[in-house]
Design a protein around this motif. Structure first.
Motif, PDB file in Angstrom:
ATOM      1  N   ARG A  61     -67.139 -13.952  24.083  1.00  0.00           N
ATOM      2  CA  ARG A  61     -66.785 -14.604  22.814  1.00  0.00           C
ATOM      3  C   ARG A  61     -66.513 -13.602  21.703  1.00  0.00           C
ATOM      4  O   ARG A  61     -65.560 -13.748  20.940  1.00  0.00           O
ATOM      5  N   ALA A  62     -67.374 -12.592  21.597  1.00  0.00           N
ATOM      6  CA  ALA A  62     -67.216 -11.616  20.516  1.00  0.00           C
ATOM      7  C   ALA A  62     -65.887 -10.887  20.654  1.00  0.00           C
ATOM      8  O   ALA A  62     -65.207 -10.616  19.663  1.00  0.00           O
ATOM      9  N   ALA A  63     -65.505 -10.587  21.892  1.00  0.00           N
ATOM     10  CA  ALA A  63     -64.242  -9.885  22.119  1.00  0.00           C
ATOM     11  C   ALA A  63     -63.071 -10.784  21.727  1.00  0.00           C
ATOM     12  O   ALA A  63     -62.114 -10.346  21.085  1.00  0.00           O
ATOM     13  N   GLN A  64     -63.207 -12.061  22.092  1.00  0.00           N
ATOM     14  CA  GLN A  64     -62.166 -13.028  21.756  1.00  0.00           C
ATOM     15  C   GLN A  64     -61.997 -13.121  20.239  1.00  0.00           C
ATOM     16  O   GLN A  64     -60.888 -13.108  19.721  1.00  0.00           O
ATOM     17  N   LYS A  65     -63.127 -13.161  19.560  1.00  0.00           N
ATOM     18  CA  LYS A  65     -63.114 -13.244  18.113  1.00  0.00           C
ATOM     19  C   LYS A  65     -62.443 -12.017  17.501  1.00  0.00           C
ATOM     20  O   LYS A  65     -61.723 -12.105  16.502  1.00  0.00           O
ATOM     21  N   GLU A  70     -62.212  -7.667  26.616  1.00  0.00           N
ATOM     22  CA  GLU A  70     -63.651  -7.376  26.694  1.00  0.00           C
ATOM     23  C   GLU A  70     -63.910  -5.897  26.934  1.00  0.00           C
ATOM     24  O   GLU A  70     -64.812  -5.313  26.335  1.00  0.00           O
ATOM     25  N   SER A  71     -63.100  -5.296  27.821  1.00  0.00           N
ATOM     26  CA  SER A  71     -63.362  -3.899  28.174  1.00  0.00           C
ATOM     27  C   SER A  71     -63.244  -2.992  26.951  1.00  0.00           C
ATOM     28  O   SER A  71     -64.010  -2.051  26.780  1.00  0.00           O
ATOM     29  N   GLU A  72     -62.300  -3.338  26.084  1.00  0.00           N
ATOM     30  CA  GLU A  72     -62.109  -2.538  24.875  1.00  0.00           C
ATOM     31  C   GLU A  72     -63.271  -2.750  23.899  1.00  0.00           C
ATOM     32  O   GLU A  72     -63.786  -1.803  23.303  1.00  0.00           O
ATOM     33  N   MET A  77     -68.462  -0.643  21.454  1.00  0.00           N
ATOM     34  CA  MET A  77     -69.883  -0.838  21.187  1.00  0.00           C
ATOM     35  C   MET A  77     -70.705   0.277  21.842  1.00  0.00           C
ATOM     36  O   MET A  77     -71.606   0.840  21.224  1.00  0.00           O
ATOM     37  N   ALA A  78     -70.387   0.575  23.086  1.00  0.00           N
ATOM     38  CA  ALA A  78     -71.145   1.613  23.791  1.00  0.00           C
ATOM     39  C   ALA A  78     -71.012   2.950  23.062  1.00  0.00           C
ATOM     40  O   ALA A  78     -71.990   3.679  22.900  1.00  0.00           O
ATOM     41  N   ASP A  79     -69.806   3.237  22.581  1.00  0.00           N
ATOM     42  CA  ASP A  79     -69.593   4.488  21.836  1.00  0.00           C
ATOM     43  C   ASP A  79     -70.445   4.522  20.580  1.00  0.00           C
ATOM     44  O   ASP A  79     -71.022   5.552  20.235  1.00  0.00           O
ATOM     45  N   THR A  99     -70.918  -1.804  32.745  1.00  0.00           N
ATOM     46  CA  THR A  99     -69.547  -1.904  33.249  1.00  0.00           C
ATOM     47  C   THR A  99     -69.137  -0.653  34.033  1.00  0.00           C
ATOM     48  O   THR A  99     -68.020  -0.590  34.534  1.00  0.00           O
ATOM     49  N   ASP A 100     -70.039   0.339  34.117  1.00  0.00           N
ATOM     50  CA  ASP A 100     -69.737   1.539  34.914  1.00  0.00           C
ATOM     51  C   ASP A 100     -69.549   1.157  36.383  1.00  0.00           C
ATOM     52  O   ASP A 100     -70.304   0.333  36.914  1.00  0.00           O
TER      53      ASP A 100
END
Ligand SMILES: [Zn+2]
Length: 663
Positions: A61-65, A70-72, A77-79, A99-100
């Protein structure tokens, strides 16, 4: 032949990436770092893992927003998480992302083992589902509304894979019995045992209604659901299916918040037992930091962020407070008042003052060389005994993760040394042979105590303890010093003191709190960057690096645009450095009609004293803003010179009146 080091593997939770780290996450990661540094000083080969949990419907959802794949979204976030840990000086040895590829393989491998051993079966999961949000709502009853969008939920049944958790009631209870220190603290252990004794239900471990997850091989659209995915990250970080090659599994210590202890002490060992893999040795649940007795959360707006505290007081101050003020395992109350009070009393007036006093006396009386102790008086021996006894006590408490106790012991010794100096008064002793010899003994004793204290405090105060260590002329890296060899009496006579450095500058409590809160507010509600003034040959240094780095504007503007910028001649009245902001000077500037406070990013190039009385060009109609928590009302104009953008203040070659307008 060098002895092969024993391995020690510890983890923080794999944090969920739906926001940025607050003080709660920072606490767990700091504790992990303290244990890591401590174990290294005890001769272990240590690996510490942290990471990010990146799957699930919330990320979807957050990626959609955000309008990105999602991968981006999760990569960003991980960075951000990794960058903050780096900035705070607590980077992981292994940063694992769910996701690794190596993690994906580990989860699929673990599933295969569980399935082959007969602990996984296909069944049906029935729950309350929101068709708008595409998500099951856990714990909802038929007829409930969706907690997210308020629409009525529907009862939906989907095909899932189930894990036979029910088969593990006895094996788990046996395991807890055989490993009494597996769950810590003991109160949590009792809770978990009674939970398991109450019976275990099988656990759904896959979903077909979620898209963003690790696929179950050959069973698409099944993806793994939450815990089977996230917990396995601890194993993927140290080799996954090839864990034996690296030799860090089973983990020695999982540090977790008390809200997720059940998953770590029931599900996780059960998954591993089902796969015939070794279970971790210990799970330690710590409490929460409460803000006015409420759990911190973003929605309540009572979040404490680490960065503003670190900017104001330094990372060591935050580390010290987190570990000193709360008994590890219990809830603690977080307050800025308590933080700054601790800082001033224990760090500035305690360790910092003792170190700088001692060094100054050795500098003055013995040309900066550690003097030779002479005949000992009972009070010297009492202090020596106390410091020697502290070594054992501190190590014992660190071993039990009793950080508050360990620090209390260290600071009791610091206080004793303070008292000793005050009553021995080496500064009042003269130059007769007897007095000189007494002075040597007292200062050697105090310096030796400081050496011991800094070695013991290093896991918690890596930056400042290392400074004290260097100040005492110790050349080897303190982080590699072996605590097992630490004894009273090792400080070599004649050692030259190192460079003295400010350890903990004292701060005014009210001002410090105001600035921390202002910086937190800036971080939580970032103001959009102020556009650089259009006529941009000179750089306005009051806007910090963001504006200074803005590219030169080449488009031409009309005179009416330029007229919007009101610049006047100002005269600098006072200038001072700002604790916690290396680049900024706080100025008061007379602009003719009033005296303004303005911050300028020139501290690395101008000494504050050299600026008093100087006339400068000031942009006076800029909206006030806070820089590093200090209000800045206007900008000082400066040229930006060279590739590093060195600021050079404007000046006037003829007499100009204060307040005159620049046109
Ligand atoms: Zn909904």
């Amino acid at each position: 032949m060098p002895e092969k080091k024993e391995k020690f593997y510890l983890t923080t939770p794999i944090y969920y990436t739906n926001g940025l780290p607050h003080i709660g996450h920072t606490y767990t990661t700091v504790v992990a770092d303290v244990v890591r540094r401590y174990k290294r000083m005890r001769g272990y080969d240590v690996v510490m893992t942290t990471g990010t949990d990146e799957h699930g419907v919330n990320v979807e959802r957050a990626a959609q927003k955000a309008g990105v794949p999602e991968s981006e979204y999760v990569a960003k976030m991980a960075d951000a998480w990794r960058a903050l840990w780096d900035e705070l000086g607590i980077p992981a040895d292994e940063f694992v992302r769910t996701t690794d590829l190596k993690h994906v393989r580990t989860v699929q491998w673990l599933f295969k083992l569980c399935k082959e051993n007969g602990y996984v079966y296909k069944g049906h999961y029935t729950g309350q589902y929101c068709i708008y949000d595409n998500a099951f709502v856990n714990d909802a009853k038929p007829g409930d509304n969706c907690p997210d969008c308020g629409r009525p939920l529907e009862t939906i049944t989907e095909e899932n894979y189930f894990f036979k958790l029910s088969s593990f009631q006895k094996p788990l209870l046996d395991f807890y019995k055989k490993n009494p220190s597996f769950i810590q603290p003991d109160t949590r252990r009792n809770e978990i045992i009674s939970f398991v004794e109450g019976g275990l239900r099988d656990l759904s471990i896959t979903r077909t209604t979620i898209r963003w997850g690790i696929p179950v091989p050959g069973e698409e659209p099944h993806v793994f659901y939450v815990w089977f995915d996230a917990l396995t990250a601890y194993l993927s970080a140290v080799g996954g299916p090839e864990y034996e090659k690296r030799g860090y599994w089973p983990a020695d210590l999982h540090l977790v918040g008390k809200d997720i202890i059940r998953f770590h002490t029931v599900y996780w060992p059960a998954f591993l037992m089902a796969a015939m893999l070794p279970a971790p040795k210990q799970v330690w649940a710590h409490g929460w930091f409460l803000m006015d007795t409420a759990k911190m959360s973003k929605s309540k707006g009572n979040v404490v962020l680490p960065r503003p505290i670190v900017n104001m007081l330094g990372m060591d101050a935050l580390r010290y407070f987190l570990l000193r003020d709360v008994v590890f395992g219990q809830d603690g109350n977080f307050s800025y008042d308590a933080l700054v009070t601790r800082y001033n009393s224990d760090l500035a007036n305690g360790l910092g003052n003792l170190a700088s006093r001692t060094a100054a006396l050795i500098e003055k009386n013995f040309a900066g060389k550690i003097p030779k102790p002479d005949a000992l008086k009972p009070q010297d021996e009492v202090l020596a005994k106390e410091a020697q006894a502290a070594i054992g006590e501190v190590l014992e408490n660190f071993d039990k993760l009793s950080f508050a106790r360990a620090l209390e012991t260290i600071w009791t010794v610091i206080a004793a040394a303070d008292k000793y100096l005050t009553s021995e008064q080496p500064w009042a002793l003269g130059n007769s042979e007897a007095e000189q010899s007494r002075k040597s003994t007292v200062l050697w004793t105090t310096a030796e105590l400081l050496r011991i204290v800094s070695a013991l405090a290093f896991p918690v105060l890596p930056d400042s303890a290392a400074k004290v260590w260097t100040l005492l002329g110790q050349s080897d890296a303190l982080g590699k010093f072996e605590l097992d060899g630490l004894r009273w009496g090792q400080l070599a006579v004649g050692t030259s003191l190192g460079k003295s450095q400010t350890l903990f500058p004292r701060v005014d409590k009210t001002e410090a709190i105001e600035r921390i809160e202002a910086m937190a507010n800036e971080e939580l509600n970032p103001t959009p960057a102020i556009p650089a003034p259009a006529a941009s040959a000179p750089t306005a240094t009051g806007t910090s690096a963001a504006a200074a780095a803005a590219p030169a504007v080449s488009d031409k503007i009309g005179i009416e645009d330029f007229a919007k910028v009101e610049m006047r001649v100002g005269q600098i009245k006072t200038a001072e450095r700002i604790v916690g902001a290396d680049k900024l000077l706080k100025l008061t500037v007379d602009i003719g009609t009033e005296i303004r406070q303005i911050c300028a990013g020139i501290a690395q190039y101008y000494e504050p004293e050299s600026l008093i009385g100087r006339k400068v060009a000031v942009v006076v109609n800029l909206a006030p803003r806070k820089l590093r928590g200090v209000e800045s009302n206007g900008m000082i104009v400066a040229a930006s010179v060279g590739p590093e953008g060195r600021p050079v203040l404007t000046g006037f070659h003829e007499e100009v009146e204060v307040g005159a307008r620049l046109k």
